[in-house]
Scaffold this motif. Structure first.
Motif, PDB file in Angstrom:
ATOM      1  N   PRO A 515       0.835  -1.207   0.000  1.00 45.47           N
ATOM      2  CA  PRO A 515       0.000   0.000   0.000  1.00 45.47           C
ATOM      3  C   PRO A 515       0.868   1.254   0.000  1.00 45.47           C
ATOM      4  O   PRO A 515       1.857   1.350   0.730  1.00 45.47           O
ATOM      5  CB  PRO A 515      -0.808  -0.136   1.295  1.00 45.47           C
ATOM      6  CG  PRO A 515      -0.818  -1.612   1.585  1.00 45.47           C
ATOM      7  CD  PRO A 515       0.498  -2.129   1.103  1.00 45.47           C
ATOM      8  N   GLY A 516       0.496   2.221  -0.829  1.00 46.21           N
ATOM      9  CA  GLY A 516       1.232   3.468  -0.899  1.00 46.21           C
ATOM     10  C   GLY A 516       2.475   3.436  -1.753  1.00 46.21           C
ATOM     11  O   GLY A 516       3.172   4.446  -1.861  1.00 46.21           O
ATOM     12  N   SER A 517       2.788   2.288  -2.375  1.00 44.47           N
ATOM     13  CA  SER A 517       3.992   2.202  -3.193  1.00 44.47           C
ATOM     14  C   SER A 517       3.752   2.829  -4.562  1.00 44.47           C
ATOM     15  O   SER A 517       2.621   2.997  -4.999  1.00 44.47           O
ATOM     16  CB  SER A 517       4.432   0.749  -3.341  1.00 44.47           C
ATOM     17  OG  SER A 517       3.414  -0.009  -3.965  1.00 44.47           O
ATOM     18  N   THR A 518       4.846   3.178  -5.227  1.00 43.41           N
ATOM     19  CA  THR A 518       4.811   3.820  -6.533  1.00 43.41           C
ATOM     20  C   THR A 518       5.633   3.001  -7.512  1.00 43.41           C
ATOM     21  O   THR A 518       6.696   2.480  -7.168  1.00 43.41           O
ATOM     22  CB  THR A 518       5.375   5.245  -6.458  1.00 43.41           C
ATOM     23  OG1 THR A 518       4.624   5.994  -5.500  1.00 43.41           O
ATOM     24  CG2 THR A 518       5.283   5.945  -7.809  1.00 43.41           C
ATOM     25  N   LEU A 519       5.143   2.889  -8.738  1.00 40.30           N
ATOM     26  CA  LEU A 519       5.868   2.207  -9.819  1.00 40.30           C
ATOM     27  C   LEU A 519       6.472   3.243 -10.745  1.00 40.30           C
ATOM     28  O   LEU A 519       5.858   4.282 -11.007  1.00 40.30           O
ATOM     29  CB  LEU A 519       4.923   1.322 -10.635  1.00 40.30           C
ATOM     30  CG  LEU A 519       4.387   0.054  -9.993  1.00 40.30           C
ATOM     31  CD1 LEU A 519       3.370  -0.572 -10.940  1.00 40.30           C
ATOM     32  CD2 LEU A 519       5.513  -0.925  -9.734  1.00 40.30           C
ATOM     33  N   LEU A 520       7.666   2.941 -11.267  1.00 38.32           N
ATOM     34  CA  LEU A 520       8.299   3.820 -12.243  1.00 38.32           C
ATOM     35  C   LEU A 520       8.772   2.980 -13.421  1.00 38.32           C
ATOM     36  O   LEU A 520       9.582   2.067 -13.268  1.00 38.32           O
ATOM     37  CB  LEU A 520       9.484   4.564 -11.625  1.00 38.32           C
ATOM     38  CG  LEU A 520      10.122   5.609 -12.544  1.00 38.32           C
ATOM     39  CD1 LEU A 520       9.172   6.781 -12.753  1.00 38.32           C
ATOM     40  CD2 LEU A 520      11.452   6.101 -11.978  1.00 38.32           C
ATOM     41  N   ILE A 577       6.943   6.781 -16.902  1.00 43.20           N
ATOM     42  CA  ILE A 577       5.579   6.744 -16.361  1.00 43.20           C
ATOM     43  C   ILE A 577       5.682   6.443 -14.872  1.00 43.20           C
ATOM     44  O   ILE A 577       6.371   5.486 -14.475  1.00 43.20           O
ATOM     45  CB  ILE A 577       4.702   5.662 -17.014  1.00 43.20           C
ATOM     46  CG1 ILE A 577       4.727   5.756 -18.525  1.00 43.20           C
ATOM     47  CG2 ILE A 577       3.272   5.766 -16.529  1.00 43.20           C
ATOM     48  CD1 ILE A 577       3.949   4.638 -19.202  1.00 43.20           C
ATOM     49  N   ALA A 578       4.999   7.223 -14.059  1.00 45.46           N
ATOM     50  CA  ALA A 578       4.890   6.956 -12.625  1.00 45.46           C
ATOM     51  C   ALA A 578       3.440   6.580 -12.322  1.00 45.46           C
ATOM     52  O   ALA A 578       2.508   7.275 -12.740  1.00 45.46           O
ATOM     53  CB  ALA A 578       5.312   8.170 -11.810  1.00 45.46           C
ATOM     54  N   VAL A 579       3.261   5.475 -11.608  1.00 47.44           N
ATOM     55  CA  VAL A 579       1.925   4.942 -11.325  1.00 47.44           C
ATOM     56  C   VAL A 579       1.839   4.650  -9.843  1.00 47.44           C
ATOM     57  O   VAL A 579       2.749   4.037  -9.262  1.00 47.44           O
ATOM     58  CB  VAL A 579       1.648   3.656 -12.128  1.00 47.44           C
ATOM     59  CG1 VAL A 579       0.248   3.147 -11.843  1.00 47.44           C
ATOM     60  CG2 VAL A 579       1.839   3.898 -13.616  1.00 47.44           C
ATOM     61  N   ARG A 580       0.715   5.072  -9.231  1.00 48.25           N
ATOM     62  CA  ARG A 580       0.519   4.823  -7.802  1.00 48.25           C
ATOM     63  C   ARG A 580      -0.920   4.362  -7.577  1.00 48.25           C
ATOM     64  O   ARG A 580      -1.863   5.119  -7.829  1.00 48.25           O
ATOM     65  CB  ARG A 580       0.799   6.074  -6.993  1.00 48.25           C
ATOM     66  CG  ARG A 580       0.618   5.904  -5.477  1.00 48.25           C
ATOM     67  CD  ARG A 580       0.949   7.209  -4.779  1.00 48.25           C
ATOM     68  NE  ARG A 580       2.360   7.548  -4.918  1.00 48.25           N
ATOM     69  CZ  ARG A 580       2.853   8.784  -4.728  1.00 48.25           C
ATOM     70  NH1 ARG A 580       2.035   9.771  -4.408  1.00 48.25           N
ATOM     71  NH2 ARG A 580       4.145   9.002  -4.883  1.00 48.25           N
ATOM     72  N   PRO A 581      -1.112   3.103  -7.136  1.00 46.34           N
ATOM     73  CA  PRO A 581      -2.473   2.654  -6.826  1.00 46.34           C
ATOM     74  C   PRO A 581      -3.060   3.449  -5.679  1.00 46.34           C
ATOM     75  O   PRO A 581      -2.384   3.745  -4.690  1.00 46.34           O
ATOM     76  CB  PRO A 581      -2.286   1.173  -6.448  1.00 46.34           C
ATOM     77  CG  PRO A 581      -0.955   0.789  -7.012  1.00 46.34           C
ATOM     78  CD  PRO A 581      -0.117   2.018  -6.964  1.00 46.34           C
ATOM     79  N   GLN A 582      -4.321   3.812  -5.812  1.00 49.25           N
ATOM     80  CA  GLN A 582      -5.013   4.544  -4.770  1.00 49.25           C
ATOM     81  C   GLN A 582      -5.788   3.596  -3.870  1.00 49.25           C
ATOM     82  O   GLN A 582      -6.109   2.467  -4.262  1.00 49.25           O
ATOM     83  CB  GLN A 582      -5.992   5.548  -5.387  1.00 49.25           C
ATOM     84  CG  GLN A 582      -5.327   6.588  -6.278  1.00 49.25           C
ATOM     85  CD  GLN A 582      -6.349   7.443  -6.998  1.00 49.25           C
ATOM     86  OE1 GLN A 582      -7.417   6.968  -7.339  1.00 49.25           O
ATOM     87  NE2 GLN A 582      -6.019   8.705  -7.225  1.00 49.25           N
TER      88      GLN A 582
END
Length: 716
Positions: A515-520, A577-582
């Motif tokens: 939770p709260g992690s970000t993908l790059l 691209i930066a992606v962050r699940p909400q």
């Protein structure tokens, strides 16, 4: 009066057609029984090959189970003369009817296709033949024993022979009858194929006759039957298997060759083993070849369609390139006398960058459940168009596809290659959600097309609700994931870039994001520097990302670009691209999108996901989406006639009351200028409990409300 007469005429025609088929089924069953009784081994009615069972199953599969009376009557007529009384004949006929009925029902439940063009269909008919015929064998054998038709000690042997005969009837006769309609439904054969099939069938008869004489060569028929299955699939496998079985069964019934002097149970074991091997060899091989042929045809058609699309897009890019080159040449000639050489170069670079950006997504989609930010920085060393690109795809079931790719080199050729690969990946991603399968398909396309450039590619599929990430890479830098606790690169299988080898396997790895992690996702221009190890660049990126893990995505992307590259020394294009699940939203919904037709699907997708997360029932969901879609479509069509604007969608649920507001800040055209309409409002009123439309000087608000059922949802 006329309508009544016509209806009665149709009923008579339907009834007459069924009566004719009932007679056909009954006669075929009776004739098959007479042929089968010629091979009887126990008394006059127990045979190792009982064609009527296969005839009945084929009739039920092709015509339907409602034709069982024809089978029941024919079975009783066949059994009455060879049974010890009326009751045994009735019992045996009941078993002979019930077994094929159960077989047809099981085949239907297993999803059986009468074309037998799948491996599962071949295995299904073998399994059903083995299981369902236990019914007829048990009832018939017990009826014989009860009526003193056989001694009690002969009951096991009788049951074995009966079961073998019924099972072989299904295995051998049913596929043959199912193959007959295929000669009309499938393309006809030329004369040479008929000659070849006739030769194969002749060889089957000779080989089976010879094989039945010696135990050492009993399975000599297998390669010949396999040949028929490979060359002609079911239309060749079914008659070949039937001929091999009939010849061998005839030898067994007459005690010839390897069956001479052997106990009845031993004969049945050898015969059943042989027939089962023949059936498995022929039908499974025929199904495998059919599946291969179907898959090959589908791939060829898909490749042809995709190639046509690629050719159209390539032609468009070529025309655009010619136009661009002409414009650059004309501008260069017009400004050749100017002294400000640097300002001329800047304009050319802006043109190239504009073209590059036109090949990238004009706007990232609004995907429920995730935040997305992207950046593209062209190289400043020249004005050539680059081949870096990114993409974000909304997939079925709420998943999102993330793409990052890099075509080696610069120029129009690299841009054209990028456009073709991007278009192909979007097509394949909508057909199959597996990242490894998508990369394999792209590899197959690139291998066939004249693309001199090397293409690295990474494709990931993220489920925003479960945070499950599936990744496959084709020679691309690894995905970086980070949060407040630190940063690390995901382990993804190594594979070459697409198209550089004849064959390639792309491994797919699955990861569960915290939770709260970000993908790059990024291209190598972000981490690669001349004279420096790429490992050093990856380490720098990991440290820079960990330092800003808590930032919002837009500031995070800007910080990473500022930390990793110097604007004056960008030697290669950079895309990321930066992606962050909400977290799953639990409160009201608020969506703002441009009032454009292409954005309606994004607004609809956001509302659908919010309704499912809130547990709204499926029936309510469908009506709500239609009603809200009409309100949003009206905004796109009528609200902004002179200038663009936004569409705002709000929704909330209080207990079981759903309320929605669709807002705009435009000025609607008068009704007389809209070219008809009014149906959208009527549809909204039919699907919602209340609909209120308020128009003011600041825009229009459509308020809809409806009572909904709240419950657990799969969210599929």
């Amino acid at each position: 009066m006329t309508v009544t007469s016509r209806a009665a005429g149709w009923r008579r025609a339907i009834t007459g057609e069924r009566a004719r088929w009932l007679v056909v089924v009954a006669v075929a069953y009776y004739l098959g029984a007479r042929l089968g009784l010629l091979l009887s081994l126990v008394e006059e009615n127990v045979t190792p090959l009982w064609p009527p069972t296969g005839i009945a199953v084929a009739a039920f599969v092709i015509l339907g189970r409602r034709f069982w009376p024809a089978v029941a009557v024919a079975a009783f007529v066949v059994n009455l003369p060879v049974s010890e009384g009326l009751l045994p004949a009735l019992a045996t006929a009941a078993g002979n009817t019930l077994a094929p009925l159960v077989a047809a029902l099981l085949l239907e439940r297993l999803g059986f296709r009468r074309q037998l063009d799948r491996q599962r269909d071949a295995l299904a008919i073998v399994l059903v033949a083995i299981c369902s015929t236990v019914i007829s064998a048990t009832i018939g054998s017990l009826a014989l024993a009860w009526s003193a038709g056989i001694p009690a000690g002969q009951l096991p042997a009788t049951l074995a022979v009966w079961w073998t005969g019924d099972a072989m009837g299904i295995l051998m006769v049913t596929p043959f009858l199912l193959s007959v309609p295929l000669f009309r439904e499938l393309p006809s054969w030329p004369v040479r194929q008929w000659i070849e099939l006739s030769a194969i069938l002749l060889v089957v008869v000779v080989a089976s006759s010879w094989a039945a004489q010696s135990l050492q060569v009993i399975f000599l028929s297998l390669p010949v039957v396999g040949w028929a299955a490979w060359r002609f699939q079911l239309r060749g496998a079914a008659p070949a298997a039937l001929l091999a079985s009939v010849v061998t069964t005839f030898s067994a019934s007459r005690g010839l060759g390897i069956f001479r002097g052997r106990p009845l149970l031993d004969q049945m074991l050898a015969l059943h083993t042989f027939n089962a091997c023949i059936a498995l060899t022929s039908f499974v091989l025929a199904a495998l070849v059919s599946e291969r042929n179907s898959a090959t045809a589908a791939l060829q058609q898909a490749a042809a369609d995709l190639e046509a699309r690629v050719e159209v897009r390539t032609a468009e890019l070529s025309a655009l390139n010619e136009q661009l080159e002409t414009e650059i040449r004309e501008r260069f000639e017009a400004q050749e006398q100017l002294t400000q050489e640097e300002a001329r170069a800047k304009r050319e670079h802006d043109i190239a960058e504009t073209l590059q950006r036109s090949l990238l997504p004009p706007q990232l989609p609004v995907v429920p459940g995730i935040e997305v930010a992207a950046r593209y920085v062209p190289a400043t060393s020249d004005v050539q168009i680059g081949g870096d690109w990114y993409d974000v795809l909304q997939l079925p079931d709420g998943e999102v596809g993330l793409v990052i790719g890099d075509v080696a080199g610069h120029g129009v050729s690299a841009a054209a290659t990028m456009a073709q690969v991007r278009m192909a990946l979007r097509v394949y991603a909508l057909q199959n959600t597996s990242p490894s399968s998508v990369l394999h398909s792209v590899h197959g396309l690139v291998s066939q097309l004249p693309m001199p450039e090397m293409v690295t590619l990474l494709y990931a599929v993220l489920d925003p609700r479960t945070r499950r990430l599936r990744v496959a890479s084709a020679g691309h830098p690894p995905v970086l994931t980070f949060d407040a606790a630190g940063a690390h690169y995901l382990e993804v299988g190594l594979a070459p870039p697409v198209g550089v080898t004849a064959e390639a396997y792309y491994d797919e790895s699955t990861h569960l994001l915290q939770p709260g992690s970000t993908l790059l996702l990024y291209t190598d221009g972000l981490v690669e520097r001349r004279g420096t190890s790429i490992t050093h660049g990856l380490d720098r990126l990991r440290e820079a990302a960990a330092a800003v893990a808590a930032e919002d995505l837009e500031r995070l992307c800007d910080h990473l670009l500022a930390s990793m590259i110097e604007p004056s020394r960008v030697a290669d294009d950079v895309a990321l691209i930066a992606v962050r699940p909400q977290a799953v939203p639990s409160g009201p919904l608020l969506v703002t999108v441009p009032a454009e037709a292409r954005m309606l699907s994004q607004a609809r997708g956001s509302l659908r996901q919010w309704l499912r997360d809130a547990g709204v029932g499926a029936d309510d969901e469908t009506d709500i989406l239609v009603a809200c879609g009409e309100a949003c479509a009206n905004v796109v069509q009528h609200a902004y006639a002179t200038a663009p604007g936004d569409l705002v969608l709000e929704a909330r649920i209080d207990d079981d009351l759903l309320q929605m507001w669709v807002r705009d800040r435009g000025q609607w055209r008068v009704e007389s200028d809209r070219g008809g309409g009014g149906w959208g409002l009527k549809l909204m009123q039919a699907l919602a409990d209340t609909v209120d439309v308020r128009r003011t000087g600041d825009g229009t608000v459509v308020h809809l409300s409806r009572r909904v059922s709240i419950g657990a949802q799969d969210g599929g």
